[in-house]
Design a protein around this motif. Structure first.
Motif, mmCIF file in Angstrom:
data_model
loop_
_atom_site.group_PDB
_atom_site.id
_atom_site.type_symbol
_atom_site.label_atom_id
_atom_site.label_comp_id
_atom_site.label_asym_id
_atom_site.label_seq_id
_atom_site.Cartn_x
_atom_site.Cartn_y
_atom_site.Cartn_z
ATOM 1 N N LEU A 20 -0.609 11.266 10.136
ATOM 2 C CA LEU A 20 -0.829 10.848 8.755
ATOM 3 C C LEU A 20 -1.927 11.676 8.106
ATOM 4 O O LEU A 20 -2.820 12.206 8.778
ATOM 5 C CB LEU A 20 -1.221 9.371 8.707
ATOM 6 N N SER A 21 -1.888 11.750 6.784
ATOM 7 C CA SER A 21 -2.986 12.369 6.034
ATOM 8 C C SER A 21 -4.165 11.411 5.955
ATOM 9 O O SER A 21 -4.045 10.220 6.286
ATOM 10 C CB SER A 21 -2.514 12.721 4.615
ATOM 11 N N GLY A 22 -5.300 11.926 5.510
ATOM 12 C CA GLY A 22 -6.473 11.068 5.375
ATOM 13 C C GLY A 22 -6.235 9.901 4.438
ATOM 14 O O GLY A 22 -6.637 8.769 4.713
ATOM 15 N N GLY A 23 -5.543 10.152 3.328
ATOM 16 C CA GLY A 23 -5.253 9.073 2.391
ATOM 17 C C GLY A 23 -4.311 8.034 2.964
ATOM 18 O O GLY A 23 -4.459 6.838 2.710
ATOM 19 N N GLN A 24 -3.343 8.490 3.771
ATOM 20 C CA GLN A 24 -2.411 7.548 4.404
ATOM 21 C C GLN A 24 -3.104 6.705 5.458
ATOM 22 O O GLN A 24 -2.847 5.498 5.572
ATOM 23 C CB GLN A 24 -1.240 8.327 5.007
ATOM 24 N N ARG A 25 -4.017 7.303 6.235
ATOM 25 C CA ARG A 25 -4.777 6.528 7.230
ATOM 26 C C ARG A 25 -5.637 5.480 6.543
ATOM 27 O O ARG A 25 -5.786 4.356 7.031
ATOM 28 C CB ARG A 25 -5.647 7.461 8.080
ATOM 29 N N VAL A 34 0.820 -1.220 0.000
ATOM 30 C CA VAL A 34 0.000 0.000 0.000
ATOM 31 C C VAL A 34 0.851 1.267 0.000
ATOM 32 O O VAL A 34 0.342 2.364 0.217
ATOM 33 C CB VAL A 34 -0.979 0.006 1.193
ATOM 34 N N LYS A 35 2.166 1.105 -0.236
ATOM 35 C CA LYS A 35 3.077 2.239 -0.434
ATOM 36 C C LYS A 35 3.134 3.156 0.785
ATOM 37 O O LYS A 35 2.908 4.365 0.694
ATOM 38 C CB LYS A 35 2.672 3.025 -1.681
ATOM 39 N N LEU A 36 3.453 2.552 1.942
ATOM 40 C CA LEU A 36 3.620 3.315 3.176
ATOM 41 C C LEU A 36 5.061 3.269 3.677
ATOM 42 O O LEU A 36 5.320 3.549 4.846
ATOM 43 C CB LEU A 36 2.679 2.767 4.263
ATOM 44 N N ASP A 37 5.978 2.933 2.802
ATOM 45 C CA ASP A 37 7.380 2.832 3.205
ATOM 46 C C ASP A 37 7.857 4.137 3.833
ATOM 47 O O ASP A 37 7.620 5.226 3.310
ATOM 48 C CB ASP A 37 8.256 2.510 1.984
ATOM 49 N N GLY A 38 8.552 4.014 4.966
ATOM 50 C CA GLY A 38 9.076 5.172 5.666
ATOM 51 C C GLY A 38 8.141 5.770 6.687
ATOM 52 O O GLY A 38 8.516 6.672 7.444
#
Length: 389
Positions: A157-162, A144-148
């Protein structure tokens, strides 16, 4: 577990997961109903969903779609009917006993846990080995591309990251079925559109079965292989996006899914493969005969706005003769510029109003129409759909 099932219903793989036999749906819902007090939230729903399908439950608030999803997840028990996953009835099984995960609208992340620990939560509850948990979390973070971002808390986190963290947590246990309860509702329009594409790619890459609940018609049409439209606890129609839009089963579905022009019929005559229909607001219309014969009950003629063409003098053939069978004269009463298209409302000489959606093919408004301009709206018999009222 597999010894208790008929061999024709399902087979188990080496991990003990249940899968449907050849030709059988992964999920079968049979006559499921749920009542709260005197309110029947879900009323005798039957539905088959195939393995690897992206299925959408679409409907207005209170139609029963979320209640049905909660019964699939195990948070509600049906009063009637069966829910079969891979041939096994799971209607009375507890949530943690089902190979199903659910992603909630509010994401339900633990605020005191990091991204890594939120994703690992279900794996720890399942008592996986520490090394296996670390490997699985790393896979999900990359997926889901959350590296780092692994050490961040949800409020960082932003809404999209959450949203991605919640998705990774739901996928971490590798469920056979992923349920999504309006997962994109909290995102802004641009991010929602981008996330729709990412979800579709992810679902195809994993080959997993997704069921999404939404009240957003465009979202359902964009993402789903098939859509089940619910109304008052019942499934009103199940179809692919194109069939649902172009061949709605009823007037209610036509009005709910997209924009539509509807004219109530007052009379009809059969003319070969066409019907000549007298309407109250648009005069006489010629329409292609519907697949199902129209009885003597009330019905309507429906035309999508993009099927309505506009011109200043009416369409003509090469010989200079008018070709439009359904010609409606009127004036431009309203204009709504939407970027890629412009919507025009035409006040007809016959008293009705017809809406036309016109693509803006030129950068400037050289071909645009203006308010109060005399106009001809026209469409062919094949552009029309006959619907029971």
């Amino acid at each position: 577990m597999t010894d208790e099932l008929p061999r024709t219903d399902a087979v188990a793989n080496a991990a003990g997961e249940m899968h449907p036999a050849a030709g059988e749906p992964l999920l079968r819902i049979e006559g499921v109903a749920k009542t709260f007090g005197t309110f029947r939230a879900v009323d005798g729903v039957s539905l088959d969903i195939k393995a690897g399908e992206f299925f959408a439950l679409l409907g207005p608030s209170g139609c029963g779609k979320t209640t049905l999803l909660r019964m699939l997840a195990g948070f509600e028990a049906p009063d009637e009917g069966r829910i079969l996953l891979g041939g096994k009835d799971i209607a009375q099984a507890l949530p943690h006993e089902r190979p199903i995960n659910m992603m909630f609208q509010n994401y339900a992340l633990f605020p005191h846990l990091s991204v890594r620990d939120n994703i690992a939560f279900g794996l720890k509850r399942a008592r996986l080995a520490r090394a296996d948990i670390a490997t699985r979390v790393a896979e999900m973070v990359a997926l889901v591309k959350l590296d780092g971002l692994e050490k961040r808390k949800p409020d960082q986190l932003s809404g999209g990251q959450r949203q991605r963290v919640a998705l990774a947590r739901a996928l971490a246990r590798r469920p056979q079925l992923l349920l999504l309860d309006e997962p994109l509702a909290a995102l802004d329009k641009k991010l929602r559109e981008n996330t729709q594409g990412e979800l579709m790619q992810l679902q195809r890459r994993l080959g997993m079965t997704f069921i999404i609940v939404t009240h957003d018609q465009e979202e359902a049409m964009t993402m789903a292989d098939r859509i089940g439209v619910m109304n008052a606890g019942k499934l009103a129609q199940v179809a692919g996006p194109r069939e649902l839009y172009e061949a709605p089963r009823s007037r209610w579905i036509a009005e709910f899914v997209g924009d539509i022009n509807l004219f109530d019929a007052e009379s009809k005559l059969c003319d070969g493969h066409r019907l000549i229909i007298g309407t109250r607001d648009a005069g006489t219309l010629v329409v292609a005969a519907p697949r199902q014969p129209v009885g003597e009950s009330r019905f309507s003629v429906a035309i999508r706005p993009e099927k309505v063409k506009l011109s200043r003098r009416g369409p003509v053939s090469e010989a200079g003769h008018e070709t439009a069978i359904n010609r409606l004269d009127g004036v431009i009463a309203d204009i709504c510029y939407l970027g890629g298209t412009t919507t025009y409302k035409v006040k007809l000489d016959t008293g009705g109003v017809v809406q036309a959606s016109v693509a803006n093919s030129a950068r400037l408004d050289v071909d645009a129409y203006s308010l109060n301009q005399q106009i001809v709206a026209w469409f062919t018999p094949d552009d029309c759909v006959v619907l029971p009222s």
